[in-house]
Design a protein around this motif. Structure first.
Motif, short mmCIF file in Angstrom:
data_model
loop_
_atom_site.label_atom_id
_atom_site.label_comp_id
_atom_site.label_asym_id
_atom_site.label_seq_id
_atom_site.Cartn_x
_atom_site.Cartn_y
_atom_site.Cartn_z
N ALA A 387 -12.65 4.38 67.31
CA ALA A 387 -13.15 5.75 67.37
C ALA A 387 -12.04 6.77 67.18
CB ALA A 387 -13.87 5.99 68.69
N VAL A 388 -10.84 6.46 67.66
CA VAL A 388 -9.69 7.36 67.50
C VAL A 388 -9.11 7.24 66.10
CG1 VAL A 388 -7.40 7.95 68.37
CG2 VAL A 388 -9.19 7.24 69.97
N LYS A 393 -11.97 10.81 67.19
CA LYS A 393 -12.51 11.22 68.49
C LYS A 393 -11.40 11.25 69.54
CE LYS A 393 -17.24 9.56 67.83
NZ LYS A 393 -18.31 8.67 68.37
N THR A 394 -11.37 12.31 70.32
CA THR A 394 -10.38 12.44 71.40
C THR A 394 -11.03 13.05 72.64
OG1 THR A 394 -9.68 14.60 70.52
CG2 THR A 394 -8.42 12.66 69.82
N GLU A 398 -12.53 8.74 75.27
CA GLU A 398 -11.35 8.22 74.58
C GLU A 398 -10.09 8.41 75.42
OE1 GLU A 398 -14.58 8.38 72.05
OE2 GLU A 398 -13.69 10.17 72.98
N ARG A 399 -10.01 9.54 76.12
CA ARG A 399 -8.83 9.80 76.95
C ARG A 399 -8.78 8.87 78.15
NH1 ARG A 399 -5.95 14.23 75.65
NH2 ARG A 399 -6.83 15.59 74.04
N VAL A 563 -15.97 2.87 79.99
CA VAL A 563 -15.22 2.71 78.74
C VAL A 563 -14.64 1.31 78.63
CG1 VAL A 563 -14.68 5.15 78.59
CG2 VAL A 563 -13.11 3.64 79.80
#
Length: 563
Positions: A387-388, A393-394, A398-399, A563
């Motif tokens: 995704a990154v 995406k961020t 994701e973080r 996640v």
């Protein structure tokens, strides 16, 4: 005597260790897709599947299949087998229409196509789109409703920006939106007011095909063109997909069929209720919804026989609970198998995983490193999450994922020290100067190879292959399936397959997964990274934790398992 039974037909306490029949490693879809196609072609009575992603228009890769079916896609192959009188059941994973609209739409597009393949009056040909039963509790649902409403409004605006014909087609393939949005006479989408969201944060993540209850393929590989890649990883970085599955037969294949039947039967009543609700809000002129699937009757499990080596089915299962965001965890066989294997490791642990975000597994590895001064670790994972790397995406998910990954990897690197090799694969191709998210898909000056495999080999005598990543979601929330192999010859075949895949030609000599292998793999990866990309022979280079550490941030209030 058969083991005691629980809901469906899954045994209480897990499946037994079975005598090993075939256990054939399948590395990348170039090996996995043809093996599954040939398995389907061999069916005489029954084909059963459970996939997270399944596109029936995926092209056939086995050269002989198209000739026998007069077709070119999986849809053609399945239709041909049904005309022969073979019963077919396909359970597709469905997704929250607000949180994962693209996956939800793809599931229903596939479902509609599959529903057209049945020969009238023949053997059963049944399909279902199965949402995981876990939903966010009422308080959490209300707290998350502003964010869900914003996601819904974004979808409404994006759909309204399309031409009317495309808008209608896309809306009809997102039935999860029907209770929230309606089509006006002018073709525009408007809100249905006063309808609360039902949020589904958990999914069915297993990837399983079983034929005649006697032969099966399972692992990490779903079926669509995105998942196809070959051992040379000759596709661009954003199309690479390294995966591992196994072809098995014997008693464990019957256990796998039993697992699928149990999941099918557990979902059947919920699918029936959902189809009834969808009928009530279906847009005028919508194509008929698929019929309600029937229960799948299977015979009892084969008796367990004492064996010192063999193969065992592993699962992760969870169910709905009334409060909170996550589900009630029911079965954690993957987590237990990983932890137990790590605790008994003496020489070397080899792992391939899409994600490494489980602090419990990281701690188990750190404890094993302290307890066994001679124990080594080789860990292969993607340089950047998909995704990154490819979607840019961020967000918070994701973080949090990057934070957990950096924390876990730094913990095990510190525990193992020089006995640890953290590696990522790259193509022998320099980074292309292209704008956008794909620019992040590089490491040591080369395009990455995306790792989706879920594999562990311990001391060259034990292996785990399946759909479960080393993150809390796979180990505790999502539905997962795989196998534990305790048979030295079968494990050596897996080892040799991985050596041949990652290391070109004679490079693989002396890299067997024994004592000192981590240092040898790390030295070779460092030497590979020092060469220009076009001069490299193998794929593996040292992993760099700094991008994960730079992106990562703890997110209080969100469970790690999300996640």
């Amino acid at each position: 005597m058969s083991p005691p039974m629980s809901n469906g037909s899954a045994p209480v306490g897990g499946y037994p260790l079975r005598p090993l029949g075939r256990c054939v490693p399948l590395v990348t879809a170039a090996e996995g897709f043809p093996a599954m196609e040939r398995l389907i072609e061999s069916a005489t009575a029954e084909i059963a599947m459970g996939f997270r992603v399944f596109d029936p228009e995926t092209r056939l890769r086995a050269s002989t299949i198209g000739q026998s079916t007069a077709g070119q896609t999986w849809a053609d192959l399945l239709a041909a087998k049904h005309r022969e009188g073979v019963a077919i059941r396909i359970a597709l994973s469905d997704f929250d229409a607000l949180g994962a609209p693209a996956l939800h739409e793809a599931t229903w597009r596939s479902l509609r196509r599959l529903a057209t393949l049945a020969t009238p009056g023949g053997a059963p040909f049944e399909v279902m789109a199965a949402l995981h039963p876990a939903r966010a509790g009422p308080l959490v649902g209300r707290a998350l409703w502003p964010a869900a409403a914003l996601a819904l409004e974004r979808q409404r605006r994006a759909l309204n920006a399309l031409d009317p014909k495309t808008r209608r087609a896309r809306f009809l393939d997102r039935p999860g939106l029907w209770r929230h949005l309606r089509l006006r006479a002018n073709g525009r989408l408007v809100w249905r007011m006063g309808v609360a969201a039902r949020l589904h944060p958990v999914t069915h993540h297993h990837k399983v095909l079983v034929v005649d209850g006697a032969r099966a393929v399972l692992g990490g590989l779903d079926i669509d063109e995105r998942r196809f890649d070959d051992p040379g990883h000759r596709r661009p970085a954003e199309e690479t997909w390294h995966d591992v599955s196994v072809l098995v037969d014997g008693p464990v294949a019957a256990d796998i069929a039993d697992f699928l039947a149990a999941r099918w039967n557990a979902s059947q009543s919920a699918v029936a209720r959902r189809l009834k609700r969808l009928h009530a809000v279906a847009p005028a002129g919508a194509a008929p919804l698929p019929p309600v699937p029937t229960l799948w009757q299977r015979s009892s499990l084969a008796p367990a026989h004492a064996t010192d080596s063999g193969i065992r089915l592993l699962r992760t299962l969870s169910s709905h609970r009334r409060a909170g965001l996550g589900p009630r965890v029911r079965v954690r066989e993957f987590e237990h198998a990983y932890s137990t294997a790590i605790a008994r490791a003496e020489t070397l642990i080899y792992i391939e995983t899409q994600f490494f975000r489980s602090q419990a597994i990281a701690e188990a590895l750190a404890e094993a490193a302290a307890r066994r001064p001679g124990l080594g670790l080789i860990l292969v994972l993607p340089a950047v999450p998909e995704a990154v790397a490819f979607e840019g995406k961020t967000g918070l998910a994701e973080r949090l994922g990057a934070h957990l990954e950096a924390t876990c990897l730094e913990r095990i690197a510190q525990a193992f020290g020089a006995r640890c090799a953290l590696l990522s694969p790259v193509r022998p191709v320099p980074v292309r100067p292209v704008p956008g998210p794909a620019q992040e898909a590089s490491l040591h000056g080369a395009e990455i190879v995306y790792v989706h495999a879920k594999l562990m080999i311990v001391d060259r005598t034990l292996a785990i292959v399946g759909s479960a990543n080393l993150n809390g979601r796979s180990l505790r929330w999502d539905t997962e399936a795989g196998v534990l192999v305790e048979d030295a010859p079968a494990v050596r075949r897996l080892e040799q397959a991985m050596l041949a895949h990652w290391h070109a030609g004679g490079q693989a000599l002396g890299l067997e997964l024994g004592a000192g292998a981590a240092a040898r793999w790390r030295a070779l990866a460092e030497a590979t990274a020092a060469q220009p990309p076009a001069a490299r022979q193998g794929f593996l280079v040292p992993y760099d934790v700094s991008p994960a550490r730079a992106l990562g941030h703890p997110v209080p209030g969100i469970p790690d398992e999300l996640v």
